[in-house]
Design a protein around this motif. Structure first.
Motif, mmCIF file in Angstrom:
data_model
loop_
_atom_site.group_PDB
_atom_site.id
_atom_site.type_symbol
_atom_site.label_atom_id
_atom_site.label_comp_id
_atom_site.label_asym_id
_atom_site.label_seq_id
_atom_site.Cartn_x
_atom_site.Cartn_y
_atom_site.Cartn_z
ATOM 1 N N SER A 111 0.835 -1.208 0.000
ATOM 2 C CA SER A 111 0.000 0.000 0.000
ATOM 3 C C SER A 111 0.865 1.252 0.000
ATOM 4 N N LEU A 149 -7.830 1.521 -1.306
ATOM 5 C CA LEU A 149 -7.876 0.073 -1.106
ATOM 6 C C LEU A 149 -8.872 -0.360 -0.035
ATOM 7 N N TRP A 186 -7.590 -2.795 -5.447
ATOM 8 C CA TRP A 186 -6.838 -3.803 -6.180
ATOM 9 C C TRP A 186 -7.716 -4.447 -7.255
ATOM 10 N N ASP A 187 -7.084 -4.853 -8.332
ATOM 11 C CA ASP A 187 -7.779 -5.549 -9.414
ATOM 12 C C ASP A 187 -7.936 -7.019 -9.044
ATOM 13 N N TYR A 188 -8.853 -7.284 -8.135
ATOM 14 C CA TYR A 188 -9.075 -8.659 -7.695
ATOM 15 C C TYR A 188 -9.593 -9.557 -8.814
ATOM 16 N N VAL A 237 -3.361 -8.886 -7.840
ATOM 17 C CA VAL A 237 -2.420 -9.051 -6.718
ATOM 18 C C VAL A 237 -1.888 -10.480 -6.830
ATOM 19 N N GLU A 269 0.099 -0.010 -11.876
ATOM 20 C CA GLU A 269 0.811 -1.272 -11.717
ATOM 21 C C GLU A 269 2.165 -1.045 -11.060
ATOM 22 N N THR A 291 1.645 -6.372 -8.980
ATOM 23 C CA THR A 291 0.343 -5.938 -8.461
ATOM 24 C C THR A 291 -0.261 -4.932 -9.434
ATOM 25 N N ALA A 333 -3.809 -2.159 -9.630
ATOM 26 C CA ALA A 333 -5.010 -1.559 -9.035
ATOM 27 C C ALA A 333 -5.722 -0.733 -10.091
#
Length: 269
Positions: A24, A112, A142-144, A149, A201, A258, A260
């Motif tokens: 973060s 987040l 986050w791009d779950y 992640v 990213e 990661t 987002a």
């Protein structure tokens, strides 16, 4: 308590900092660079966690004032320790009912956390309410759904292979709206306008397997909470499966990425 939320242990600030806080802290400056705010503005941060975005705002944006809210006393205690700066005030607060005067902030941001708020539209509408005319409202998650992640996706892939029931706890299933279309739709429903969305990213490199695995044993967050709910033998099997499947650099590090999605909107003057 719903099964999906049973492992969301949000009081242990130190443990969560080791799990997600370090990443973060690295993504927060990238978000602020995209917002490109002026100096001397009045900021409100909704869901400050352990203070990653708060610290970045103070370091990069020279705010006139900063109020950072979070419902977790554990996180607030860690944030105050992490960010000992007189320009920020850390307070307990509910994103769905902000105890902040209407039209009083120039920048209203959230990092987040939106996916963990029960009534997301209400939270965004509250962020809009407290923003002045001409202000910016911005947030990122986050791009779950897209596996953004990678270290988290690797954990759940291994967990599901050993325990199919773990699929019900994964963030991609719980937070399917964390996409550009889903997030901009939420923002529009909350009354926000001039909505823009971008991808952020960055790499997430672990020194070795211990650096990767240890945060999952601390119980703070959905994946660590699940990990520590397992019997010792099951946890050992999960650890061994991960140890044997993760990518390795020549120096023994574990290189991952990661991603987002960030959203910003302007408040009409």
């Amino acid at each position: 308590m719903a099964e999906a939320a049973r492992h969301d242990a949000w009081q242990a600030g130190d443990s969560y900092d080791l799990y997600m806080g370090r990443w973060s802290r690295r993504i927060a400056p990238l978000f602020l660079d995209w917002l490109n705010p002026a100096e001397g503005l009045d900021w409100l941060e909704v869901g400050c966690g352990t203070g990653a975005l708060s610290a970045a705002i103070l370091a990069r944006c020279n705010p006139g004032s900063l109020v950072s809210l979070d419902p977790s006393e554990g996180f607030l205690a860690k944030a105050r320790a992490n960010v000992p700066d007189e320009r920020v005030v850390f307070l307990a607060g509910d994103a769905q009912a902000l105890s902040v005067e209407s039209a009083s902030k120039d920048m209203v941001v959230s990092a987040l956390v939106l996916n963990f708020i029960p009534d997301k539209e209400k939270a965004l509408a509250e962020m809009r309410r407290v923003a002045r005319g001409g202000a910016t409202v911005g947030f990122y998650v986050w791009d779950y759904p897209g596996g953004g992640v990678e270290f988290m996706r690797a954990f759940w892939t291994a967990a599901k292979a050993l325990d199919p029931a773990a699929a019900d706890l994964t963030e991609d299933r719980r937070f399917p709206f964390c996409t550009p279309d889903g997030l901009t739709d939420l923002a529009a429903k909350a009354g926000l306008v001039a909505i823009d969305c971008t991808r952020i990213e960055m790499p997430a490199v672990f020194r070795d397997f211990e650096d990767y695995w240890h945060p999952f044993t601390l119980g703070a967050g959905p994946a660590p909470g699940y990990c520590m709910s397992l019997a010792p033998e099951a946890r050992q099997r999960l650890m061994e499966r991960l140890r044997d499947s993760l990518p390795r650099g020549e120096d023994g590090s574990i290189p991952m990425k990661t991603r987002a999605w960030a959203v910003r909107a302007r408040i009409p003057r």
